[in-house]
Design a protein around this motif. Structure first.
Motif, PDB file in Angstrom:
ATOM      1  N   GLU A 214       0.821  -1.208   0.000  1.00 37.14           N
ATOM      2  CA  GLU A 214       0.000   0.000   0.000  1.00 37.14           C
ATOM      3  C   GLU A 214       0.860   1.266   0.000  1.00 37.14           C
ATOM      4  O   GLU A 214       0.451   2.310  -0.534  1.00 37.14           O
ATOM      5  N   LYS A 215       2.062   1.193   0.570  1.00 40.33           N
ATOM      6  CA  LYS A 215       2.962   2.351   0.552  1.00 40.33           C
ATOM      7  C   LYS A 215       3.254   2.795  -0.868  1.00 40.33           C
ATOM      8  O   LYS A 215       3.359   3.996  -1.154  1.00 40.33           O
ATOM      9  N   TYR A 216       3.376   1.816  -1.776  1.00 38.98           N
ATOM     10  CA  TYR A 216       3.710   2.145  -3.161  1.00 38.98           C
ATOM     11  C   TYR A 216       2.479   2.196  -4.076  1.00 38.98           C
ATOM     12  O   TYR A 216       2.605   2.206  -5.293  1.00 38.98           O
ATOM     13  N   GLY A 217       1.296   2.223  -3.494  1.00 38.65           N
ATOM     14  CA  GLY A 217       0.094   2.447  -4.291  1.00 38.65           C
ATOM     15  C   GLY A 217      -0.548   1.206  -4.865  1.00 38.65           C
ATOM     16  O   GLY A 217      -1.406   1.310  -5.751  1.00 38.65           O
ATOM     17  N   ILE A 218      -0.147   0.033  -4.390  1.00 41.33           N
ATOM     18  CA  ILE A 218      -0.804  -1.195  -4.840  1.00 41.33           C
ATOM     19  C   ILE A 218      -2.215  -1.231  -4.247  1.00 41.33           C
ATOM     20  O   ILE A 218      -2.406  -1.045  -3.052  1.00 41.33           O
ATOM     21  N   ARG A 219      -3.200  -1.497  -5.109  1.00 41.34           N
ATOM     22  CA  ARG A 219      -4.591  -1.476  -4.661  1.00 41.34           C
ATOM     23  C   ARG A 219      -5.249  -2.859  -4.702  1.00 41.34           C
ATOM     24  O   ARG A 219      -6.288  -3.076  -4.097  1.00 41.34           O
ATOM     25  N   LYS A 220      -4.634  -3.792  -5.456  1.00 37.21           N
ATOM     26  CA  LYS A 220      -5.225  -5.131  -5.565  1.00 37.21           C
ATOM     27  C   LYS A 220      -4.113  -6.172  -5.478  1.00 37.21           C
ATOM     28  O   LYS A 220      -3.057  -6.019  -6.102  1.00 37.21           O
ATOM     29  N   VAL A 221      -4.381  -7.244  -4.723  1.00 43.73           N
ATOM     30  CA  VAL A 221      -3.383  -8.287  -4.502  1.00 43.73           C
ATOM     31  C   VAL A 221      -3.959  -9.638  -4.893  1.00 43.73           C
ATOM     32  O   VAL A 221      -5.057 -10.004  -4.459  1.00 43.73           O
ATOM     33  N   GLY A 222      -3.246 -10.361  -5.718  1.00 46.56           N
ATOM     34  CA  GLY A 222      -3.625 -11.729  -6.049  1.00 46.56           C
ATOM     35  C   GLY A 222      -2.951 -12.695  -5.092  1.00 46.56           C
ATOM     36  O   GLY A 222      -1.783 -12.511  -4.719  1.00 46.56           O
ATOM     37  N   ILE A 223      -3.686 -13.712  -4.666  1.00 43.67           N
ATOM     38  CA  ILE A 223      -3.117 -14.752  -3.816  1.00 43.67           C
ATOM     39  C   ILE A 223      -3.431 -16.112  -4.436  1.00 43.67           C
ATOM     40  O   ILE A 223      -4.293 -16.224  -5.309  1.00 43.67           O
ATOM     41  N   SER A 224      -2.751 -17.144  -3.975  1.00 42.13           N
ATOM     42  CA  SER A 224      -2.833 -18.447  -4.637  1.00 42.13           C
ATOM     43  C   SER A 224      -3.839 -19.377  -3.967  1.00 42.13           C
ATOM     44  O   SER A 224      -4.115 -19.264  -2.773  1.00 42.13           O
ATOM     45  N   GLY A 225      -4.364 -20.311  -4.771  1.00 43.13           N
ATOM     46  CA  GLY A 225      -5.258 -21.348  -4.278  1.00 43.13           C
ATOM     47  C   GLY A 225      -4.869 -22.692  -4.876  1.00 43.13           C
ATOM     48  O   GLY A 225      -4.378 -22.752  -6.011  1.00 43.13           O
ATOM     49  N   TYR A 226      -5.099 -23.771  -4.113  1.00 42.54           N
ATOM     50  CA  TYR A 226      -4.656 -25.100  -4.537  1.00 42.54           C
ATOM     51  C   TYR A 226      -5.784 -26.116  -4.374  1.00 42.54           C
ATOM     52  O   TYR A 226      -5.880 -26.788  -3.338  1.00 42.54           O
ATOM     53  N   PRO A 227      -6.646 -26.242  -5.382  1.00 44.42           N
ATOM     54  CA  PRO A 227      -7.778 -27.172  -5.276  1.00 44.42           C
ATOM     55  C   PRO A 227      -7.370 -28.616  -4.997  1.00 44.42           C
ATOM     56  O   PRO A 227      -8.112 -29.359  -4.363  1.00 44.42           O
TER      57      PRO A 227
END
Length: 291
Positions: A134-147
């Motif tokens: 957020e300090k550098y202006g990131i507004r969306k974060v992708g995270i991983s999933g393992y079905p």
């Protein structure tokens, strides 16, 4: 979290979802920037294009690839491999370059392959908690999933990681989505989606789909990633161990997912393509399937 023993079965008369192929995303490496330029007309404008964080690639190459994605009219999503970041200063330098040169607002954060971290970040959650995104202006974060699980991480730990990440991202006011490892079989994917929703995770889900490639190539990536490849699954997907050089595409997998997934029940679900057989081949498949 306990997983359901039953695959979702569509009710008689249910409408088949056609939205999965819309708003898809696709993945490239830093070395694929030229291939993306050549395949640009095969990929929908505004498509989310992830730039992976592979060993042996330098930060400037990753930034240049993200910049090229942006210049071609796509949305760059740079991967951050937590255990490969050697220092807080290195992460800050990377984020600063991504934002200033490629106008990045989305990143995908994963723990990474090293058994031991090369710096201060042991996993994706550590990067998310650092406050630097957020300090550098990131507004969306992708995270991983393992079905189908992870070859080195137990399912209870995977579920805890998913819900812990959601909690801290919501606390920070960051948007997020979940992208899964690729699969060959719709059944475990749909069961996992149902379990994710039951766990109170309602973010968009991007289901990993292997782009068309030779059977040999698909099997190699599956073995590396711990993806299920039983004889039954191989036959269902269209893979034949006796035809290693023949090509196989995800037609049946995508059709099965479209039939099984009900937006009213499963929420926002999209496709994320791993172009194992090349960007052009994957782009051509998407265009033909979408007709």
């Amino acid at each position: 979290m306990a997983r359901s023993n039953l695959a979702f079965q569509p009710r008689e008369g249910d409408m088949v979802s056609t939205s999965l192929i819309n708003n898809y995303s696709i993945e490239i490496t830093a070395k694929d920037a030229a291939a993306l330029t050549e395949a640009r007309d095969l990929i929908a404008p505004g498509t989310q294009v992830s730039v992976t964080f592979l060993p042996g690639e330098e930060m400037p190459a990753r930034v240049a690839a993200a910049k090229q994605v942006k210049a071609l009219g796509f949305v760059p999503v740079s991967h951050i491999s937590a255990r490969r970041i050697k220092s807080e200063a290195e992460l800050e330098q990377f984020l600063d370059a991504l934002v200033s040169e490629a106008e990045i607002t989305n990143v995908f954060v994963v723990a990474g392959d090293p058994d031991k971290p090369e710096g201060p970040y042991n996993d994706a959650l550590a990067v998310i908690q650092s406050g630097l995104l957020e300090k550098y202006g990131i507004r969306k974060v992708g995270i991983s999933g393992y079905p189908e699980g992870h070859p080195q991480i137990g399912m209870p730990q995977l579920w805890k990681a998913l819900t812990d990440k959601q909690a801290i991202l919501q606390e920070k006011g960051l948007d997020f989505d979940v992208t899964t490892q690729f699969a060959f079989d719709a059944d475990p994917v749909v069961r996992w989606i149902e379990d994710v929703r039951a766990a109170g995770v309602h973010a968009p889900l991007r289901v990993g789909i292997p782009g068309p490639a030779s059977v040999k190539t698909l099997m190699r990536f599956a073995a590396r990633c711990g993806v299920g490849t039983s004889t039954k699954v191989m036959a269902k997907y269209g893979l034949s161990i006796g035809k290693l050089l023949s090509n196989a595409g995800p037609d049946s997998l995508v059709r099965d997912l479209e039939t099984a997934i009900d937006p009213a029940r499963h929420g926002d679900v999209r496709l994320h393509f791993y172009p194992f057989g090349g960007l052009a081949k994957t782009g051509e498949w998407i265009r033909e399937y979408s007709k």
